[in-house]
Design a protein around this motif. Structure first.
Motif, mmCIF file in Angstrom:
data_model
loop_
_atom_site.group_PDB
_atom_site.id
_atom_site.type_symbol
_atom_site.label_atom_id
_atom_site.label_comp_id
_atom_site.label_asym_id
_atom_site.label_seq_id
_atom_site.Cartn_x
_atom_site.Cartn_y
_atom_site.Cartn_z
ATOM 1 N N UNK A 332 -33.774 -49.195 27.843
ATOM 2 C CA UNK A 332 -34.568 -49.376 26.633
ATOM 3 C C UNK A 332 -34.817 -48.071 25.900
ATOM 4 N N UNK A 333 -34.840 -46.958 26.629
ATOM 5 C CA UNK A 333 -35.164 -45.668 26.020
ATOM 6 C C UNK A 333 -33.928 -44.922 25.520
ATOM 7 N N UNK A 334 -32.743 -45.512 25.681
ATOM 8 C CA UNK A 334 -31.522 -44.772 25.322
ATOM 9 C C UNK A 334 -31.482 -44.427 23.839
ATOM 10 N N UNK A 335 -31.767 -45.410 23.001
ATOM 11 C CA UNK A 335 -31.698 -45.133 21.562
ATOM 12 C C UNK A 335 -32.841 -44.241 21.102
ATOM 13 N N UNK A 336 -33.945 -44.250 21.815
ATOM 14 C CA UNK A 336 -35.005 -43.284 21.500
ATOM 15 C C UNK A 336 -34.508 -41.867 21.774
ATOM 16 N N UNK A 337 -33.743 -41.717 22.849
ATOM 17 C CA UNK A 337 -33.134 -40.423 23.165
ATOM 18 C C UNK A 337 -32.150 -40.004 22.076
ATOM 19 N N UNK A 338 -31.270 -40.908 21.664
ATOM 20 C CA UNK A 338 -30.312 -40.590 20.598
ATOM 21 C C UNK A 338 -31.050 -40.279 19.295
ATOM 22 N N UNK A 339 -32.105 -41.061 19.007
ATOM 23 C CA UNK A 339 -32.894 -40.813 17.800
ATOM 24 C C UNK A 339 -33.520 -39.435 17.807
ATOM 25 N N UNK A 340 -33.985 -38.993 18.982
ATOM 26 C CA UNK A 340 -34.573 -37.656 19.073
ATOM 27 C C UNK A 340 -33.513 -36.581 18.831
ATOM 28 N N UNK A 349 -26.897 -28.137 15.911
ATOM 29 C CA UNK A 349 -26.090 -29.143 15.216
ATOM 30 C C UNK A 349 -25.010 -29.704 16.132
ATOM 31 N N UNK A 350 -24.532 -28.865 17.068
ATOM 32 C CA UNK A 350 -23.501 -29.329 18.000
ATOM 33 C C UNK A 350 -23.996 -30.501 18.844
ATOM 34 N N UNK A 351 -25.306 -30.556 19.086
ATOM 35 C CA UNK A 351 -25.861 -31.681 19.849
ATOM 36 C C UNK A 351 -25.708 -32.987 19.067
ATOM 37 N N UNK A 352 -25.982 -32.928 17.784
ATOM 38 C CA UNK A 352 -25.864 -34.137 16.956
ATOM 39 C C UNK A 352 -24.399 -34.545 16.803
ATOM 40 N N UNK A 353 -23.524 -33.553 16.628
ATOM 41 C CA UNK A 353 -22.096 -33.872 16.553
ATOM 42 C C UNK A 353 -21.639 -34.513 17.861
ATOM 43 N N UNK A 354 -22.090 -33.965 18.994
ATOM 44 C CA UNK A 354 -21.715 -34.522 20.289
ATOM 45 C C UNK A 354 -22.210 -35.940 20.463
ATOM 46 N N UNK A 355 -23.454 -36.198 20.054
ATOM 47 C CA UNK A 355 -24.004 -37.552 20.169
ATOM 48 C C UNK A 355 -23.201 -38.536 19.323
ATOM 49 N N UNK A 356 -22.866 -38.133 18.101
ATOM 50 C CA UNK A 356 -22.123 -39.024 17.202
ATOM 51 C C UNK A 356 -20.702 -39.263 17.701
ATOM 52 N N UNK A 357 -20.079 -38.234 18.281
ATOM 53 C CA UNK A 357 -18.729 -38.409 18.826
ATOM 54 C C UNK A 357 -18.755 -39.347 20.033
ATOM 55 N N UNK A 358 -19.806 -39.253 20.842
ATOM 56 C CA UNK A 358 -19.944 -40.185 21.961
ATOM 57 C C UNK A 358 -20.117 -41.618 21.442
ATOM 58 N N UNK A 359 -20.909 -41.763 20.379
ATOM 59 C CA UNK A 359 -21.090 -43.093 19.789
ATOM 60 C C UNK A 359 -19.789 -43.614 19.195
#
Length: 527
Positions: A332-340, A349-359
């Protein structure tokens, strides 16, 4: 999970959503209120069992796994109380897949525990998935609240005496178990369809036999008329029979399509979607390796302060992308983690790029829609996407690739084009408007790589069949972007995507050809 004589649920969700109700039962049937004071020294109103009612079915969990029946169709009879939890916009096929995932993983019959892992925990999880609601806390927390640890075993023994199968409930006298087969719901639905079809066939045969008998009576009366017997009466009966037949057929026509007609229409739409995808396959970025993207994302997060829930969410993402587990492992908390990650300016910024590439890697999997529909509460993904013009170019590109890859599966692509409105930062948005903004921004970008992703997204959107007034407006907005791009004389592949999309937009909306004629350039110039 479907009981014998109950009709298949109505799976046609309207734009207003489908109601979600919580049925609350007292398993002890009033006995708990009488016995609890002598056992634990305090009053207990009831021993609660709950089921979630949605799509005209009641879903619940017990000692033999996940089951369903008609609302109130268990041996417990009428519920003690019914509470409206809210409405859901989750499509029934997605919900069906989600329920089957629960039934074969977390909520198997062997995992059932009367006090620690029961029907109320199941209802709470399903309610959150459907509409972001929760089962009342006093119900879920009843063991902790009403039962001191030293007395739990004593009360559990008493409950088993009151309810021999613990929390197990029978629907219409039939026990339902998910352990019988992973395809239990599908099989029962098919049986139900066959039963309904058989009934309809029987009704048609009866009607046909009645018509044949009526014709035979008319023939007999005509023969009597020719012999001079009962001529006038025969004419009158004949006329009345024909009049009744005409009125019956007219009433059937005015009654509109039956549920079977609607099902046939839905099947035809699905077949048409498959034909369209075969004719116009979406442009997808398939050269994304989930394991590599997760490794890059984890490396980018090194040094970031993650709490226990966020670290757990990162571990769940590894199970999903690297170990190949289903999307049910994402808590349940996964998308809260991605949202953070997407909203925290303190992260690189590399963290956000990494999250989006995983998605983007996750988007290539057919169970990604279960993850997307968990975002209905916070809209973290599309709220970030709506700010596309404020993000650095690498984030914009990763976002565009993610959205393009969502067109790999029908359910996730439809999620991108939902017209239901929601609020973000004081603005009224919808999925389709956010998708359109990302598309237009990327198409008109000066960066060639981003423009390439933008035209891929443009093509994917244009080749979808969406019959709404909102999409007419989207067509006009996308058309203007295409005409501006074409005026820049782009490369061959980009030009082909733009003009192919323009042709489809012209088929969707009558305003597009008028805009092309007024604004130009003439498409015939691009041979």
């Amino acid at each position: 999970m479907s009981s014998g004589s109950i009709a298949e649920p109505n799976t046609m969700a309207s734009e207003e959503g489908v109601p979600v109700d919580l049925y609350i039962y007292d398993l002890s049937n009033g006995m708990a209120a009488l016995l609890a004071p002598s056992i634990i020294g305090r009053h207990v109103e009831g021993v609660w069992h709950t089921g979630v009612v949605v799509y005209e079915r009641e879903y619940f969990y017990g000692g033999t796994g996940v089951s369903s029946c008609a609302p109130g169709g268990t041996q417990l009879g009428a519920p003690y109380k019914v509470e409206r939890l809210g409405t859901t916009f989750v499509p029934f096929p997605v919900f069906n897949e989600y329920i089957q995932g629960l039934a074969t993983t977390t909520y198997t019959g062997s995992a059932y525990r009367l006090l620690e892992h029961n029907c109320n925990h199941f209802s709470d999880e399903v309610a959150q998935f459907l509409c972001g609601a929760r089962v009342p806390k006093h119900i879920v927390a009843q063991p902790e609240r009403d039962l001191p640890p030293a007395l739990r075993l004593a009360l559990e023994a008493v409950l088993y005496k009151l309810v021999p199968d613990g929390d197990q409930v029978y629907a219409n006298g039939v026990r339902h178990s998910r352990r019988d087969s992973p395809d239990f719901l599908t099989l029962n639905n098919q049986i139900e369809e066959a039963r309904v079809a058989s009934q309809e066939l029987g009704a048609r045969r009866s009607t046909l036999a009645e018509k044949l008998a009526r014709k035979e009576r008319r023939k007999e009366k005509k023969r009597k008329k020719q012999r001079g017997q009962d001529g006038d009466v025969a004419d009158l009966d004949d006329d009345m029979a024909e009049a009744v037949e005409v009125v019956t057929e007219q009433r059937a026509a005015l009654a509109g399509p039956s549920s079977r007609d609607l099902d046939a229409e839905a099947d035809e739409r699905l077949a048409e979607e498959q034909r369209r995808r075969a004719r116009d396959p979406p442009i997808i970025y398939r050269d994304i390796d989930g394991a590599q993207e997760f490794e890059a994302f984890s490396k980018a997060l090194e040094g970031a302060e993650l709490n226990a829930d966020e670290q757990q969410s990162l571990d769940e993402l590894q199970q999903y992308l690297v170990q190949g587990e289903g999307s049910w492992v994402l808590g349940d908390e996964f998308l809260s983690f991605i949202g953070r990650v997407l909203s925290d300016d303190g992260l690189k910024s590399e963290c956000r790029v990494g999250a989006l590439r995983c998605l983007a890697a996750a988007a290539l999997r057919d169970d990604v829609s279960l993850l997307l529909h968990q975002d209905r509460r916070h809209h973290a993904l599309l709220a970030y996407a709506h700010r596309v013009d404020a993000h650095p170019p690498p984030e914009q590109l990763a976002l565009a690739v993610f959205i393009c890859n969502l067109f790999e599966n029908t359910s996730s692509s439809e999620w991108l084009l939902y017209i239901s409105e929601w609020e973000a930062n004081g603005q009224t948005l919808s999925n389709i408007r956010v998708t359109t903004k990302v598309c237009v921004h990327c198409v008109l970008s000066e960066a060639g790589e981003l423009r390439d992703a933008g035209t891929a997204l443009l093509y994917n959107v244009a080749t979808k069949e969406v019959k709404t007034v909102v999409f007419d407006e989207v067509c006009v907005e996308l058309c203007m972007a295409v005409l501006q791009l074409v005026a820049w004389a782009p490369g061959e592949e980009t030009l082909w995507r733009a003009l192919a999309a323009l042709a489809r937009l012209g088929a969707h909306s009558a305003e597009v050809p008028q805009l092309v004629a007024m604004v130009g350039p003439d498409p015939s110039a691009f041979r």
